[in-house]
Design an enzyme around this catalytic site. Structure first.
Site, short mmCIF file in Angstrom:
data_model
loop_
_atom_site.label_atom_id
_atom_site.label_comp_id
_atom_site.label_asym_id
_atom_site.label_seq_id
_atom_site.Cartn_x
_atom_site.Cartn_y
_atom_site.Cartn_z
CE LYS A 165 0.96 9.36 -7.96
NZ LYS A 165 1.90 8.86 -7.08
CG ASN A 166 0.02 6.03 -4.74
OD1 ASN A 166 0.71 6.62 -5.46
ND2 ASN A 166 -0.40 6.76 -3.66
NE ARG A 225 11.84 14.91 -5.23
CZ ARG A 225 13.11 15.31 -5.25
NH1 ARG A 225 14.31 14.48 -4.61
NH2 ARG A 225 13.32 16.37 -5.90
NE ARG A 234 7.46 10.61 0.19
CZ ARG A 234 6.66 10.94 -0.93
NH1 ARG A 234 6.82 12.13 -1.78
NH2 ARG A 234 5.72 10.20 -0.90
N PRO A 235 12.44 10.79 4.25
CG PRO A 235 12.09 10.42 6.51
CD PRO A 235 11.54 11.24 5.26
CG ASP A 283 14.15 6.25 8.88
OD1 ASP A 283 13.44 6.89 7.89
OD2 ASP A 283 13.84 6.52 10.00
CG ASP A 321 -1.76 10.85 -1.23
OD1 ASP A 321 -0.93 11.47 -0.78
OD2 ASP A 321 -1.46 9.54 -2.01
NE ARG A 365 4.76 12.85 -9.54
CZ ARG A 365 4.64 13.03 -8.12
NH1 ARG A 365 5.10 14.01 -7.40
NH2 ARG A 365 4.79 11.61 -7.65
C1 UD1 Z 1 2.96 6.82 -0.14
C2 UD1 Z 1 2.21 7.24 -1.39
C3 UD1 Z 1 1.69 8.74 -1.12
C4 UD1 Z 1 1.13 8.96 0.08
C5 UD1 Z 1 1.88 8.22 1.38
C6 UD1 Z 1 1.13 8.09 2.62
C7 UD1 Z 1 3.05 5.85 -3.14
C8 UD1 Z 1 3.67 6.00 -4.46
N1 UD1 Z 1 3.00 7.18 -2.38
O1 UD1 Z 1 4.14 7.59 -0.18
O2 UD1 Z 1 0.92 9.09 -2.37
O3 UD1 Z 1 0.74 10.38 0.51
O4 UD1 Z 1 1.98 6.70 0.93
O5 UD1 Z 1 -0.17 7.55 2.35
O6 UD1 Z 1 2.51 5.13 -2.93
N2 UD1 Z 1 8.78 7.89 6.97
C9 UD1 Z 1 9.82 7.89 7.72
N3 UD1 Z 1 11.13 6.88 7.30
C10 UD1 Z 1 10.61 6.05 6.33
C11 UD1 Z 1 9.51 6.30 5.47
C12 UD1 Z 1 8.57 7.05 5.71
O7 UD1 Z 1 9.99 8.68 8.39
O8 UD1 Z 1 11.66 5.41 6.09
C13 UD1 Z 1 7.67 8.91 7.19
C14 UD1 Z 1 7.45 10.00 6.20
O9 UD1 Z 1 8.37 10.91 6.16
C15 UD1 Z 1 6.19 10.34 6.20
C16 UD1 Z 1 5.37 9.17 6.78
O10 UD1 Z 1 6.40 8.36 7.11
O11 UD1 Z 1 6.08 11.31 7.08
C17 UD1 Z 1 4.50 8.36 5.68
O12 UD1 Z 1 5.49 7.85 4.53
P1 UD1 Z 1 4.94 6.75 3.78
O13 UD1 Z 1 3.86 6.03 4.31
O14 UD1 Z 1 6.54 6.10 3.66
O15 UD1 Z 1 4.68 7.43 2.37
P2 UD1 Z 1 5.39 7.05 1.03
O16 UD1 Z 1 5.52 5.37 0.83
O17 UD1 Z 1 6.38 7.86 0.65
#
Ligand code: UD1
Length: 417
Positions: free
Chosen positions: A22-23, A92, A121-122, A124, A306, A398
């Site tokens: 999926k990812n 999301r 889920r920021p 930034d 995950d 999902r």
């Molecule tokens: C992706 C995966 C999800 C997996 C995660 C971590 C997909 C569709 N989803 O989610 O299944 O659990 O990687 O391996 O691929 N963060 C910030 N600011 C940002 C972005 C992230 O603070 O702008 C923080 C998040 O809150 C979280 C951490 O970074 O605590 C990891 O998030 P991230 O690696 O971005 O996960 P996703 O891409 O949302």
């Protein structure tokens, strides 16, 4: 509302295939917006998140059709650059369309993903990187409006944390940008590598993916290509967990061993024997598992967040104490309450969960609250004595394709009603 009814304690046997990841499929579907022409994507999982991504592509004016597990996307007709709020809410991670839409159209409008099942889920890191590449971003009333004055340009981006989504959005924006982009502290997940493999087939110039520094030389255009999505390492871990809690011997097809380097040792510690050859893993599990001591979630190549929930289901029935430390998301122990309802002994304090293995779990009525938590409840129920009823299986759907059918084919007593 649909629910799963599982009569636990049945041994699994035979062979089972791992679906496409999926990812990987999600960012690759977003990347199809960047290419001129037809893209043929094999091994796409048929799950609700992919359905949402396909609806987004069609909403944007692209052609997308699916035949068996092959998705054919032609984005030459793209005529919009916004994603409506209902589609953003359904998935999301649709934020991964941001970099591609802005690169293709020079503008984009979508809603903030907001808080979700895993806590805040920021985005930034996504936005600050895009700003560095020349995107003007206006954030108002939960809506993100992006404009590019001329053309996106390359930039040096240092991520404070190797965010998977931010790394993907930067890559998607950079492949058609003017000049060179360097991402330091990039995410190294196999799904990033798969996205880059696909983009390189389309003509992108990306170097160093799979490592923590990625360099991208922007090109003028990309062509469509044919690509096969990698197998889903989290689904593989879930199937192994299902074999473990039922003391089964199961052959799992579609394993890339290196993607599971942080997961396989835990099964070994638990007393499972594994043989892997040509992408086939044969796992033989003992009657009583042993605790595997600890699992600390980390960015890849560390133990994946995950897989935390499904491994916790394994730990609930392993002899001894297992400690989990969740380092990636704030709110990722929501399955604990329901595992406890099945008889598990788990104490949570902030990031840490301590699991005291019990002899047996017992069936109960539970409600899944998020995707991987739902999978952990299915695993736990397969090993439990008696009947478990799981509601909230829309979360499971999902990410897991016809999971009840696949498990029933290898001997589980599971049905969806
Ligand atoms: C992706 C995966 C999800 C997996 C995660 C971590 C997909 C569709 N989803 O989610 O299944 O659990 O990687 O391996 O691929 N963060 C910030 N600011 C940002 C972005 C992230 O603070 O702008 C923080 C998040 O809150 C979280 C951490 O970074 O605590 C990891 O998030 P991230 O690696 O971005 O996960 P996703 O891409 O949302």
């Amino acid at each position: 509302m649909a629910k799963l009814i599982i009569e636990g304690g049945k041994k699994l046997e035979g062979e089972i295939d791992v679906q496409g990841a999926k990812n990987s499929a999600l960012p690759i579907l977003s990347a199809t917006l960047l290419s001129n022409g037809e893209n043929i994507l094999h091994c796409c999982p048929i799950i609700s998140d992919i359905n949402v991504a396909t609806r987004i592509l069609r909403y944007l004016g692209c052609k997308a059709s699916i035949n068996d597990h092959t998705l054919i996307v032609d984005s030459s007709g793209m005529n919009r650059c916004d994603i409506p709020e209902n589609l953003m809410r359904e998935m999301r991670s649709s934020i991964v369309f941001l970099g591609a839409i802005v690169a293709r159209a020079g503008e984009a409008e979508m809603y903030f993903p907001g808080g979700c099942e895993l806590g805040p889920r920021p985005i930034d890191l996504h936005l600050s990187a895009l700003r560095k590449m020349g995107v003007q971003i206006d954030e108002r009333y939960g809506c993100i409006s992006c404009r590019v004055r001329e053309r996106l340009h390359g930039a040096k981006i240092v991520l404070p944390f190797p965010s998977v989504g931010a790394t993907e959005n930067i890559i998607l924006a950079a492949v058609l940008a003017k000049g060179t982009t360097v991402i330091s502290n990039a995410a190294r997940e196999p799904e990033i590598t798969d996205l880059c493999d696909y983009l390189c087939k389309c003509g992108a110039k990306i170097y160093g993916f799979g490592e923590s520094t990625i360099l991208i030389d922007g090109v003028d255009s990309l062509e469509g290509s044919v690509h096969t999505i990698i197998p889903d390492r989290i689904v593989a871990a879930t199937l192994m967990a299902a074999a473990a809690v039922t003391g089964s011997e199961l052959t799992i097809n579609g394993i890339i061993t290196s993607h599971l380097d942080a997961v396989l040792p835990l099964f070994e510690d638990a007393g499972c024997k594994m043989r892997i050859k040509d992408g086939r893993l044969k796992i033989s599990c003992p009657k009583r598992l042993r605790a595997f001591k600890s699992a600390r979630t980390m960015p890849y190549p560390g133990f994946p967040t995950d897989a935390q929930a499904v491994m916790m289901s394994v730990a609930t029935v392993a002899k001894g104490t297992t400690v989990f430390v969740e380092n990636i998301f704030d709110s990722r122990y929501r399955h604990v309450e329901d595992l406890t309802r099945l008889g598990a002994s788990i104490k949570v304090a902030n990031k840490v969960a301590v699991v005291e293995g019990v002899e047996k779990l017992f069936g109960a009525k539970v409600v899944a609250k998020e995707l991987r938590g739902a999978a952990s409840l299915v695993v736990a129920a397969l090993g439990a004595e008696g009947t478990t009823e799981i509601k909230g299986i829309n979360f499971l759907e999902r990410g897991y394709e016809n999971f009840e059918i696949a498990l029933a084919q290898v001997g589980a007593d599971i049905k969806k009603i």
